[in-house]
Write a protein that holds these residues in place. Sequence first.
Motif, mmCIF file in Angstrom:
data_model
loop_
_atom_site.group_PDB
_atom_site.id
_atom_site.type_symbol
_atom_site.label_atom_id
_atom_site.label_comp_id
_atom_site.label_asym_id
_atom_site.label_seq_id
_atom_site.Cartn_x
_atom_site.Cartn_y
_atom_site.Cartn_z
ATOM 1 N N ARG A 1 0.830 -1.202 0.000
ATOM 2 C CA ARG A 1 0.000 0.000 0.000
ATOM 3 C C ARG A 1 0.871 1.262 0.000
ATOM 4 O O ARG A 1 0.603 2.226 -0.707
ATOM 5 C CB ARG A 1 -0.898 -0.027 1.240
ATOM 6 C CG ARG A 1 -2.036 0.921 1.183
ATOM 7 C CD ARG A 1 -3.038 0.695 2.309
ATOM 8 N NE ARG A 1 -4.102 1.671 2.170
ATOM 9 C CZ ARG A 1 -5.230 1.450 1.504
ATOM 10 N NH1 ARG A 1 -5.478 0.289 0.956
ATOM 11 N NH2 ARG A 1 -6.137 2.414 1.382
ATOM 12 N N GLU A 2 1.934 1.232 0.787
ATOM 13 C CA GLU A 2 2.863 2.365 0.791
ATOM 14 C C GLU A 2 3.581 2.487 -0.548
ATOM 15 O O GLU A 2 3.802 3.595 -1.049
ATOM 16 C CB GLU A 2 3.906 2.192 1.904
ATOM 17 C CG GLU A 2 3.384 2.571 3.277
ATOM 18 C CD GLU A 2 4.432 2.376 4.367
ATOM 19 O OE1 GLU A 2 4.076 2.504 5.527
ATOM 20 O OE2 GLU A 2 5.607 2.080 4.026
ATOM 21 N N ALA B 1 1.247 4.052 -2.945
ATOM 22 C CA ALA B 1 1.116 5.488 -2.649
ATOM 23 C C ALA B 1 2.326 6.251 -3.191
ATOM 24 O O ALA B 1 2.189 7.327 -3.778
ATOM 25 C CB ALA B 1 0.958 5.720 -1.147
ATOM 26 N N LEU B 2 3.516 5.680 -3.026
ATOM 27 C CA LEU B 2 4.727 6.327 -3.555
ATOM 28 C C LEU B 2 4.709 6.330 -5.079
ATOM 29 O O LEU B 2 5.165 7.283 -5.719
ATOM 30 C CB LEU B 2 5.977 5.618 -3.024
ATOM 31 C CG LEU B 2 6.204 5.762 -1.507
ATOM 32 C CD1 LEU B 2 7.246 4.763 -1.011
ATOM 33 C CD2 LEU B 2 6.626 7.190 -1.162
ATOM 34 N N GLN C 1 2.012 6.599 -6.870
ATOM 35 C CA GLN C 1 1.119 7.704 -7.218
ATOM 36 C C GLN C 1 1.867 9.036 -7.164
ATOM 37 O O GLN C 1 1.667 9.912 -8.004
ATOM 38 C CB GLN C 1 -0.084 7.739 -6.269
ATOM 39 C CG GLN C 1 -1.088 6.622 -6.502
ATOM 40 C CD GLN C 1 -1.661 6.663 -7.898
ATOM 41 O OE1 GLN C 1 -2.148 7.693 -8.363
ATOM 42 N NE2 GLN C 1 -1.567 5.555 -8.609
ATOM 43 N N ILE C 2 2.735 9.181 -6.162
ATOM 44 C CA ILE C 2 3.501 10.430 -6.031
ATOM 45 C C ILE C 2 4.414 10.615 -7.239
ATOM 46 O O ILE C 2 4.494 11.708 -7.807
ATOM 47 C CB ILE C 2 4.334 10.415 -4.731
ATOM 48 C CG1 ILE C 2 3.397 10.485 -3.520
ATOM 49 C CG2 ILE C 2 5.337 11.561 -4.705
ATOM 50 C CD1 ILE C 2 4.107 10.302 -2.184
ATOM 51 N N ARG D 1 2.340 11.787 -10.041
ATOM 52 C CA ARG D 1 1.926 13.186 -9.898
ATOM 53 C C ARG D 1 3.077 14.130 -10.242
ATOM 54 O O ARG D 1 2.881 15.203 -10.807
ATOM 55 C CB ARG D 1 1.483 13.438 -8.442
ATOM 56 C CG ARG D 1 0.504 14.548 -8.297
ATOM 57 C CD ARG D 1 -0.919 14.054 -8.391
ATOM 58 N NE ARG D 1 -1.203 13.093 -7.362
ATOM 59 C CZ ARG D 1 -1.747 11.904 -7.557
ATOM 60 N NH1 ARG D 1 -2.113 11.538 -8.768
ATOM 61 N NH2 ARG D 1 -1.956 11.081 -6.563
ATOM 62 N N ARG E 1 12.077 -0.778 -3.065
ATOM 63 C CA ARG E 1 10.941 -1.425 -2.407
ATOM 64 C C ARG E 1 10.450 -2.623 -3.213
ATOM 65 O O ARG E 1 10.079 -3.648 -2.655
ATOM 66 C CB ARG E 1 9.791 -0.430 -2.221
ATOM 67 C CG ARG E 1 10.083 0.661 -1.202
ATOM 68 C CD ARG E 1 8.878 1.573 -1.013
ATOM 69 N NE ARG E 1 7.777 0.891 -0.366
ATOM 70 C CZ ARG E 1 7.554 0.908 0.959
ATOM 71 N NH1 ARG E 1 8.340 1.594 1.754
ATOM 72 N NH2 ARG E 1 6.528 0.250 1.474
ATOM 73 N N ARG F 1 -12.674 14.587 -8.664
ATOM 74 C CA ARG F 1 -11.511 13.701 -8.509
ATOM 75 C C ARG F 1 -10.560 13.834 -9.703
ATOM 76 O O ARG F 1 -9.794 12.910 -10.007
ATOM 77 C CB ARG F 1 -11.987 12.256 -8.339
ATOM 78 C CG ARG F 1 -12.836 12.078 -7.074
ATOM 79 C CD ARG F 1 -13.165 10.613 -6.809
ATOM 80 N NE ARG F 1 -14.029 10.057 -7.835
ATOM 81 C CZ ARG F 1 -14.014 8.775 -8.208
ATOM 82 N NH1 ARG F 1 -13.150 7.938 -7.649
ATOM 83 N NH2 ARG F 1 -14.843 8.359 -9.131
ATOM 84 N N SER G 1 -4.156 7.346 -10.448
ATOM 85 C CA SER G 1 -5.163 6.310 -10.205
ATOM 86 C C SER G 1 -5.938 6.670 -8.948
ATOM 87 O O SER G 1 -5.620 7.632 -8.259
ATOM 88 C CB SER G 1 -4.492 4.948 -10.004
ATOM 89 O OG SER G 1 -3.784 4.570 -11.142
ATOM 90 N N GLY G 2 -6.950 5.851 -8.647
ATOM 91 C CA GLY G 2 -7.702 6.053 -7.415
ATOM 92 C C GLY G 2 -8.609 7.251 -7.528
ATOM 93 O O GLY G 2 -9.446 7.315 -8.423
ATOM 94 N N ASN G 3 -8.431 8.201 -6.620
ATOM 95 C CA ASN G 3 -9.314 9.363 -6.597
ATOM 96 C C ASN G 3 -8.643 10.643 -7.088
ATOM 97 O O ASN G 3 -9.049 11.737 -6.712
ATOM 98 C CB ASN G 3 -9.866 9.549 -5.179
ATOM 99 C CG ASN G 3 -10.780 8.408 -4.802
ATOM 100 O OD1 ASN G 3 -11.626 8.005 -5.611
ATOM 101 N ND2 ASN G 3 -10.609 7.855 -3.618
ATOM 102 N N ASP G 4 -7.616 10.477 -7.894
ATOM 103 C CA ASP G 4 -6.921 11.649 -8.435
ATOM 104 C C ASP G 4 -6.421 11.309 -9.835
ATOM 105 O O ASP G 4 -5.256 10.978 -10.019
ATOM 106 C CB ASP G 4 -5.766 12.042 -7.510
ATOM 107 C CG ASP G 4 -5.233 13.440 -7.795
ATOM 108 O OD1 ASP G 4 -5.567 14.002 -8.864
ATOM 109 O OD2 ASP G 4 -4.484 13.973 -6.952
ATOM 110 N N LEU H 1 -8.477 0.620 -3.776
ATOM 111 C CA LEU H 1 -7.614 1.807 -3.718
ATOM 112 C C LEU H 1 -6.237 1.475 -3.130
ATOM 113 O O LEU H 1 -6.141 0.859 -2.066
ATOM 114 C CB LEU H 1 -8.304 2.865 -2.850
ATOM 115 C CG LEU H 1 -7.633 4.244 -2.797
ATOM 116 C CD1 LEU H 1 -7.911 5.019 -4.069
ATOM 117 C CD2 LEU H 1 -8.141 5.043 -1.599
ATOM 118 N N LEU H 2 -5.194 1.901 -3.825
ATOM 119 C CA LEU H 2 -3.805 1.705 -3.372
ATOM 120 C C LEU H 2 -3.472 0.235 -3.119
ATOM 121 O O LEU H 2 -2.642 -0.085 -2.265
ATOM 122 C CB LEU H 2 -3.505 2.553 -2.130
ATOM 123 C CG LEU H 2 -3.613 4.073 -2.315
ATOM 124 C CD1 LEU H 2 -3.344 4.805 -1.002
ATOM 125 C CD2 LEU H 2 -2.651 4.578 -3.385
#
Lengths: 494, 494
Positions: B12-13, B16-17, B19-20, B23, B54, B221, B235-238, B275-276
């Motif tokens: 999950r982390e 999230a990374l 996604q960053i 972005r 990772r 979103r 992805s997800g909500n963005d 999500l994630l």
Amino acid sequence: MTAFAELMAYQRETEALGQIAGRLGWDQETMMPLGAAEQRSEEMAAIEGVLHARRTDPRVGDWLAGAQAPDAAGQRSLALISRAYGRNACIPGRLAAEIARVTSMAQGIWAEARARNDVAHFLPTLERVVSLKREAGQALAAGGFGGGDVYDALLDDYEPGATGAGIAAIFGRMRPRLVALREALLGARHVPEPLSHKFDKAGQLALARELASAFGYDWNRGRLDTAVHPFSSGSGNDARITTRVSETDPFNCFYSTIHEVGHAAYELGIDQAYLLTPLGAGVSMGVHESQSRIYENQLGRSRAFTGWLFERMRETFGDFGVHDADTFYRTVNRVQPGFVRTEADEVHYNLHIMMRFDLERQLMSGALAVSDLQEAWNARFHADFGVKVDKPAHGMLQDVHWSVGLFGYFPTYALGNVYAGCLNKALRANVPDLDAALAQGDAAPATDWLRENLQRHGGLYEPAEVVARACGFAPDEGPLLDYLEAKFQALYGL
Amino acid sequence: MTAFAELMAYQRETEALGQIAGRLGWDQETMMPLGAAEQRSEEMAAIEGVLHARRTDPRVGDWLAGAQAPDAAGQRSLALISRAYGRNACIPGRLAAEIARVTSMAQGIWAEARARNDVAHFLPTLERVVSLKREAGQALAAGGFGGGDVYDALLDDYEPGATGAGIAAIFGRMRPRLVALREALLGARHVPEPLSHKFDKAGQLALARELASAFGYDWNRGRLDTAVHPFSSGSGNDARITTRVSETDPFNCFYSTIHEVGHAAYELGIDQAYLLTPLGAGVSMGVHESQSRIYENQLGRSRAFTGWLFERMRETFGDFGVHDADTFYRTVNRVQPGFVRTEADEVHYNLHIMMRFDLERQLMSGALAVSDLQEAWNARFHADFGVKVDKPAHGMLQDVHWSVGLFGYFPTYALGNVYAGCLNKALRANVPDLDAALAQGDAAPATDWLRENLQRHGGLYEPAEVVARACGFAPDEGPLLDYLEAKFQALYGL
């Protein structure tokens, strides 16, 4: 590779990841769609987790033990890394995680409490934050930070080298002169009128861009957007600024812009050799604030510069009810007591800070209980400003700082003003024809002098040292008070 | 915590990374000041380094060995993590780093070569990229990926489960019918005229926003900005989209927008429970492209929807030289051979892909030397399109893909068209009154059906399976070709 080279390569990646976290914060306040907020909090937590793990990685300790710096900049980098690593090492992982968890939640609760003017809703959370930050301060003090003093150990995060006692002494000397000035101004016969027209938003933003250019903002390495609360963000070659627009208060837009240009100019002015190193960002909050304040106040609100701004506003908005540059100068610099720190004029601003400084020191020492904070705030405000707080959102709930655990941060605003006063004195002495340029809407000579004498050094010197080097004298509150008295007494015809 | 729970928390982390990093790419193409480019490349390298570490962390292998999934989604997550981990484990660190280094440099060299029409400038770099990617393909094939076939092992990254042989069979059946259709259309008596007016940019962007809304884009979103090359991101909500604006070619702006809305709708339509997680993004490039293509072509270029668009363009831009909706429909769907894939019409597009697919398979197998690529490209283009390539920027230098090592990516565009043909057949059968809604500028019923039957599953099923589940039949090229023949024969009065 030597230990020094390994550490610096590792640190460079950490700095780059820190920039990414900052950019993500910028995105959140300017661009992010609202529905992405929850996902974003997970993204932020993930990158903060990576940064925390890197900053507390035992390899950093090993490298520090074996590193030999080849030059003064390298030595200073090692000292900064060592200080940050040592501070992190003092805080147990459990406490760091608990502070992160509680303050992240506290910010939302504070916002709700402020919206509802409901102090009771916020108090249990603030108790928890105060208790955790006190614990952190004690752990740092036990590790030798802040000379063993809890508040100073926290202050050290924002203004290395400063002490609560030192700041209290400065504030003690400032207070009577500021109070006397304030009383004189409020008793003056001719008080300036505020603006009463409406100013279209597109025109304000166009003029805000012009103001940023006037102060030498480098558009090739930055950009201007709008945000609810103006801020600047980013170091190195990507330092972005934001402003906000209110139809009835164009000065909010213009002076927020100039203020944030000051912060960004500092970051953009740092020697490129320091990029993505511990020296590649402003050295402290106080020095940072000195840059935003001197741009905003000593330069931006000067008679010379406001003369130019007056003409540009007339050209942009037509007749807005002010008909000469002298009156405009008085309008820009109108002094009046108000509840809200962020809306305060140059004279009242430091009185707001002194009050928060005294209260937060008492909170940290335990002399003041969180449950007694509201009463203490209101009593002190009445004593200092002569007005009774009308609602908590105008009182102890107005600032976000304490909810997110920023104890020791407030005094850096006033220190920034003190430093700005000193820098302004030196700047005026060294750039004698500055007013002529400002009157043409050109503040570049000021930026040039500040870059050459202060900004370019980044984190190379400790805060008070870099200001002293730029000024040629050790900074104190004298120049700021002299400036304020001269400016406002003349302006109010006293 | 169980191994499964530990792995999923870690993953999950990582998501999230990821996604960053995405972005940051979005920021680079839309917001970043130009002077920040060099610093940004270090920031990107830092976050990619974190992600790579990772994804190859030995703990992932340990967790995978011990993890027990509680349900089908969990099993699928484990399978996807295991596949990615296994692929990374096949590639030696030295090779991964070399590919990253060379492709990052190659993109700049390709851009220079294209700008100068200088193939020789690009060839040594392309040799290197081809050689490295072949080595990677061999390593993956040796690890059992792609059934032991080098090209298939690379293809697997973009379209899991697809094979070069399978795609060659589909293309073999598509080719004669597409060529016959093309010949018939080019020989038709009444050929539509292109647009010849100018269309103001603000009007185009306002209408682009309306088009995105028409297709149900969730502004809460996502957001729309401009970029040199339109793309979607997140992805997800963005899930953000971009478009571009040319005063003489509003269709570029409008259909780029609808295309990217298709990509974003897929991401935004995925079940929030994913999500994630590894299921929280589109399952393959081919399925992703099926969404962008069906939105852009089967829906956006339909007679019903163009009827509405025609009215909105008249209201926005006034008389632009097209006076009835039937003529407008012909203008939107004008067929003509051209050099550039990204500008190709629905009939020619797949012929571009087939050519690239054949050439890149030969490059990977070694049957075609990089030094012979230009000749092979030009000969094949002449044979397929009946026109001689006039300059390398219109020939083998037109696409960025090979320079950045994307071998196996091109066929997913045509697979996307094939899937879109199947989905359109099923959509039309299941939403019989769709044209009535499209004629009102409302494509939401299509988005609703696609979300319910395909988008919401995210990565839960393999590509061909999720399309088959949505359609009720195994996907093949038949529905796409039937659709193209019926549409264009009628449109050209054949």
